[in-house]
Scaffold this motif. Structure first.
Motif, PDB file in Angstrom:
ATOM      1  N   PRO A 107      60.096  52.225  36.203  1.00 27.70           N
ATOM      2  CA  PRO A 107      60.017  51.203  35.148  1.00 27.70           C
ATOM      3  C   PRO A 107      59.077  50.064  35.536  1.00 27.70           C
ATOM      4  CG  PRO A 107      62.300  51.767  35.678  1.00 27.70           C
ATOM      5  CD  PRO A 107      61.460  52.386  36.736  1.00 27.70           C
ATOM      6  N   ALA A 108      58.380  49.520  34.540  1.00 27.75           N
ATOM      7  CA  ALA A 108      57.550  48.343  34.787  1.00 27.75           C
ATOM      8  C   ALA A 108      58.445  47.161  35.186  1.00 27.75           C
ATOM      9  CB  ALA A 108      56.749  48.003  33.538  1.00 27.75           C
ATOM     10  N   LEU A 109      57.911  46.282  36.031  1.00 23.82           N
ATOM     11  CA  LEU A 109      58.643  45.103  36.472  1.00 23.82           C
ATOM     12  C   LEU A 109      58.114  43.878  35.737  1.00 23.82           C
ATOM     13  CD1 LEU A 109      58.762  45.684  40.357  1.00 23.82           C
ATOM     14  CD2 LEU A 109      60.390  46.454  38.595  1.00 23.82           C
ATOM     15  N   ASP A 110      59.021  43.146  35.084  1.00 28.58           N
ATOM     16  CA  ASP A 110      58.635  41.943  34.350  1.00 28.58           C
ATOM     17  C   ASP A 110      58.957  40.697  35.156  1.00 28.58           C
ATOM     18  OD1 ASP A 110      57.671  43.325  32.209  1.00 28.58           O
ATOM     19  OD2 ASP A 110      59.329  42.854  30.850  1.00 28.58           O
ATOM     20  N   ILE A 111      57.942  39.852  35.364  1.00 29.17           N
ATOM     21  CA  ILE A 111      58.149  38.536  35.959  1.00 29.17           C
ATOM     22  C   ILE A 111      58.401  37.551  34.827  1.00 29.17           C
ATOM     23  CG2 ILE A 111      57.080  36.687  37.285  1.00 29.17           C
ATOM     24  CD1 ILE A 111      57.912  39.130  38.926  1.00 29.17           C
ATOM     25  N   ARG A 112      59.561  36.908  34.871  1.00 30.94           N
ATOM     26  CA  ARG A 112      60.007  36.070  33.764  1.00 30.94           C
ATOM     27  C   ARG A 112      59.601  34.616  33.965  1.00 30.94           C
ATOM     28  NH1 ARG A 112      61.797  39.921  30.172  1.00 30.94           N
ATOM     29  NH2 ARG A 112      62.001  38.035  28.939  1.00 30.94           N
ATOM     30  N   ALA A 113      59.831  33.832  32.919  1.00 26.46           N
ATOM     31  CA  ALA A 113      59.579  32.397  33.004  1.00 26.46           C
ATOM     32  C   ALA A 113      60.688  31.675  33.755  1.00 26.46           C
ATOM     33  CB  ALA A 113      59.441  31.807  31.598  1.00 26.46           C
ATOM     34  N   ASP A 114      61.804  32.344  33.976  1.00 27.03           N
ATOM     35  CA  ASP A 114      62.970  31.770  34.652  1.00 27.03           C
ATOM     36  C   ASP A 114      62.995  32.238  36.108  1.00 27.03           C
ATOM     37  OD1 ASP A 114      65.408  30.860  35.493  1.00 27.03           O
ATOM     38  OD2 ASP A 114      66.599  32.140  34.153  1.00 27.03           O
ATOM     39  N   GLY A 115      62.922  31.295  37.041  1.00 32.31           N
ATOM     40  CA  GLY A 115      62.933  31.640  38.453  1.00 32.31           C
ATOM     41  C   GLY A 115      64.164  32.415  38.871  1.00 32.31           C
ATOM     42  N   ARG A 116      65.332  32.103  38.271  1.00 39.35           N
ATOM     43  CA  ARG A 116      66.552  32.829  38.627  1.00 39.35           C
ATOM     44  C   ARG A 116      66.459  34.300  38.232  1.00 39.35           C
ATOM     45  NH1 ARG A 116      70.811  29.062  35.653  1.00 39.35           N
ATOM     46  NH2 ARG A 116      69.116  29.241  34.144  1.00 39.35           N
TER      47      ARG A 116
END
Length: 551
Positions: A107-116
């Motif tokens: 699966p692709a890995l999404d880096i979110r806007a939320d550090g947690r």
């Protein structure tokens, strides 16, 4: 503390700036705002440089920068000019900030806007990696603040920044961060290949590889994993438009179609200074083909530094002669593709990274130290590449029911790779490289028939960078941020042989990227003021009344 005004500051107010990219425009805005008489000369018909615009069949493509990082630098720049980022730009925070596709699949890995959420992602991939990321980002945030407060805004005209007590207290840690490569440093925190790549990829934005970038640049991870990624609606040409407008409103004259052919100098009259040369203006060819002279007391070149030194100055006045460049690293070149695609592409996010498993082998192709069997020189196969889909966020960049894709394929800084073109009219190697990249994107992101859905296509190659921007060896970004080309070891922003000749842009301090170019403009002003401090200038700049000067 601030020193007395420099020699360049005392000779007068007329400033000529060579180059209308973001560094030149920002310099024009700051110097004009302070009350100097500024003329900017840009060889193209429009300003913007690499941050350009190309339009076709309802698609609007940014032709260069696409990541908005270090928002505090933009905020500070606009406040210097008495305005704000909120007044000038309509920023959107991206969520996800970007998506990672790996050659190994999964699966692709999404880096979110939320550090947690990002810590949770790391933990889901590798037990214990969430806590490791906490430690990594704590160090990144500390290093980032140290860099902003003590290094990035320093001209290094004096030794003050290096002798600052805050720097000396961290001398041991800084030495390690300078001498240990980024990939090895990241490997001390996480083991999964994809996570290590997420921590190491910012080196590419700095024109080098994780194996050659000092681990000091792990500070970049603070920007995207904790601070978030933003996008200005209207694209990055909107940022250029706003800075150009601020420069003109402050009184700067922006002249397009003006190709500078020489920096004019004369010998000074001070015996104490050994009758050094000083800048008196530039010669240029205007849009009508006429040779003209723009007189000046100060010349600021925001053009490619190699071009400035080796083409616009005589050999006797070059601070950086050709023999010096033989030992320098130009950073990577790039093959770019601007693609208009029919139909939606939900498989892609706004920013997308495609990483090969053995990406060091790919980086070796870029510096020529290793070639794959049968592979073209300077082009990895497969390749780690970047895809931007701004139509995810900004509906104005593509017609309804279509997507806008900008693809960046790192290659060697080698003009022999060739030039691009519209509708497959580019050189064969450039077009083949884009074909392979489109096939790779479609396979890794599971987008069947991607190539058949392309309705608009333009490509760009290293020779386009050389011909269009006088880029040394066709490099796409500027001098690589290796140990020998970082901080005070990077070329300074003042000529050592010509008084009143200063530099701005990605090849001088502090380095590559839009925020760095904004800072380089501020460093020009600090040089002119004789300011040797390492701190950003006080906000806002105090504008001189008509006919007066700011001391």
């Amino acid at each position: 503390m601030t020193a007395r005004p420099s020699a360049a500051d005392r000779v007068g107010d007329r400033v000529v700036i060579i180059g209308g990219g973001i560094a030149g425009l920002a310099t024009a805005a700051l110097l004009a705002h302070e009350g100097r008489r500024v003329t900017l000369l840009e060889q193209h018909d429009v300003v913007g440089g690499r941050a350009g615009l190309w339009e076709s069949d309802g698609f609007r493509f940014d032709t260069g920068p696409s990541w908005y990082l270090m928002p505090d630098v933009f905020d500070h720049f606009f406040r210097l000019l008495g305005t704000s980022t909120a007044e000038q730009l309509d920023l959107v925070t991206l969520d996800p900030g970007y998506r990672l596709f790996a050659e190994q699949g999964g699966p692709a890995l999404d880096i979110r806007a939320d550090g947690r959420a990002n810590r949770a992602l790391f933990e889901s991939v590798e037990p214990g990696a969430g806590a490791a990321l906490d430690r990594y980002l704590a160090g990144a945030a500390e290093t980032y603040r140290l860099a902003v407060d003590r290094f990035l805004y320093a001209t290094f005209a004096g030794s003050g920044p290096l002798l600052d007590p805050a720097v000396l207290r961290r001398a041991g840690r800084l030495a390690r961060l300078l001498l240990e490569p980024l990939d090895r440093y990241a490997a001390g925190f996480v083991h999964d290949t994809r996570l290590r790549q997420l921590l190491g990829y910012p080196a590419v934005f700095l024109g080098t590889s994780p194996g050659r970038a000092p681990s000091m640049y792990h500070l970049m991870s603070h920007l995207d994993l904790d601070d978030g990624v933003r996008y200005p609606l209207g694209g990055f040409t909107e940022l250029i438009r706003r800075i150009a407008a601020l420069a003109e409103s402050a009184g700067a004259e922006l002249v397009t179609g003006a190709r500078v052919t020489a920096i004019r100098t004369e010998r000074g009259g001070s015996r104490a200074r050994g009758r050094r040369a000083r800048a008196t203006g530039v010669e240029y060819v205007d849009a009508g083909g006429r040779t003209r002279v723009a007189e000046a007391d100060v010349v600021v070149s925001a053009a490619d530094l190699h071009h400035t030194e080796t083409q616009l100055l005589p050999p006797s006045l070059r601070t950086h002669p050709e023999r010096v460049w033989e030992r320098r690293d130009p950073g990577p070149g790039a093959v770019l593709a601007m693609l208009g695609v029919r139909g939606a592409l939900p498989e892609l996010s706004h920013h997308n990274l495609f990483f090969t498993t053995d990406w060091e082998a790919g980086f070796a192709h870029l510096d020529g130290s290793r070639r794959g069997f049968g592979a073209p020189a300077g082009i990895p196969d497969p390749v780690s590449l970047y895809v931007c889909k701004p139509s995810e966020t900004d509906p104005g960049v593509a017609p309804p029911g279509a997507e806008n894709l900008f693809v960046l394929i790192p290659v060697a800084a080698d003009v022999s790779i060739g030039r691009g073109g519209v509708d497959r009219t580019g050189d064969r190697l450039v077009e083949r490289t884009v074909d392979a990249a489109v096939e790779q994107i479609g396979a890794w992101a599971a987008i069947p028939g991607l190539a058949d859905r392309i309705v608009v296509r333009r490509t760009v190659g290293p020779d386009d960078f050389a011909q269009g921007f006088n880029a040394w060896r066709g490099g796409a970004l500027g001098l690589a941020h290796t140990l020998r080309q970082s901080a005070f070891l990077r070329p300074g922003n003042a000529s050592r042989r010509v008084d009143g000749l200063l530099y701005a842009g990605s090849s001088t301090i502090p380095g590559i990227g839009l925020p760095m170019c904004l800072i380089s403009a501020e460093l020009v002003l600090k040089r002119l003021r004789g300011d040797t401090t390492a701190a950003p200038l006080a906000e806002p700049l105090r504008r001189a009344p008509a006919g007066e000067r700011v001391p």
